[in-house]
Write a protein that holds these residues in place. Structure first.
Motif, short mmCIF file in Angstrom:
data_model
loop_
_atom_site.label_atom_id
_atom_site.label_comp_id
_atom_site.label_asym_id
_atom_site.label_seq_id
_atom_site.Cartn_x
_atom_site.Cartn_y
_atom_site.Cartn_z
N LYS A 57 0.83 -1.20 0.00
CA LYS A 57 0.00 0.00 0.00
C LYS A 57 0.87 1.26 0.00
O LYS A 57 0.51 2.26 -0.62
N GLN A 60 1.80 2.26 -3.44
CA GLN A 60 0.67 2.81 -4.18
C GLN A 60 0.46 4.28 -3.82
O GLN A 60 0.19 5.11 -4.69
N ASP A 61 0.59 4.60 -2.53
CA ASP A 61 0.43 5.99 -2.10
C ASP A 61 1.49 6.87 -2.74
O ASP A 61 1.20 7.98 -3.19
N HIS A 63 3.01 6.36 -5.54
CA HIS A 63 2.70 6.47 -6.97
C HIS A 63 1.62 7.52 -7.21
O HIS A 63 1.70 8.31 -8.16
N ILE A 64 0.61 7.56 -6.36
CA ILE A 64 -0.47 8.55 -6.51
C ILE A 64 0.09 9.97 -6.32
O ILE A 64 -0.22 10.87 -7.10
N ILE A 65 0.93 10.15 -5.31
CA ILE A 65 1.52 11.47 -5.07
C ILE A 65 2.38 11.89 -6.26
O ILE A 65 2.34 13.04 -6.70
N THR A 66 3.16 10.95 -6.80
CA THR A 66 3.99 11.25 -7.97
C THR A 66 3.13 11.67 -9.15
O THR A 66 3.46 12.62 -9.86
N SER A 67 2.02 10.98 -9.36
CA SER A 67 1.12 11.32 -10.47
C SER A 67 0.52 12.72 -10.30
O SER A 67 0.41 13.48 -11.26
N ILE A 68 0.16 13.07 -9.07
CA ILE A 68 -0.41 14.39 -8.81
C ILE A 68 0.62 15.48 -9.10
O ILE A 68 0.32 16.48 -9.76
N THR A 71 1.22 15.86 -12.84
CA THR A 71 0.08 16.56 -13.47
C THR A 71 0.15 18.05 -13.21
O THR A 71 -0.06 18.87 -14.11
#
Length: 77
Positions: A57, A60-61, A63-68, A71
């Motif tokens: 997990k 995954q967190d 990865h989400i922060i990196t994507s934000i 963007t």
């Protein structure tokens, strides 16, 4: 799964934290033996070496922060 800690190999279950009494020199030796590997993570604190293996997990967190961030940076350009 059991923890396996040896000079050649370190395996601990996801989410586990292992604390081993040790010196700074022993910590440095472990870091050199591991090379560039980042998992399991090693820390040294007050006469003990701490070995921890993050849960899936946590990746995954990150990865989400990196994507934000990616963007937002693309939007600013």
């Amino acid at each position: 799964m059991f923890a396996l800690i040896s000079p050649e190999k370190t395996q601990i279950p996801a989410g586990a934290v292992v604390r081993i009494p040790g010196t700074w020199e022993e910590y440095q030796t472990l870091c050199q033996q591991r090379g560039d590997r980042t998992i399991p993570r090693l820390k040294y604190r007050n006469g003990e070496v701490i070995i921890m293996s993050p849960l899936p997990k946590h990746g995954q967190d990150a990865h989400i922060i990196t994507s934000i961030i990616t963007t937002l940076l693309d939007y600013v350009q």
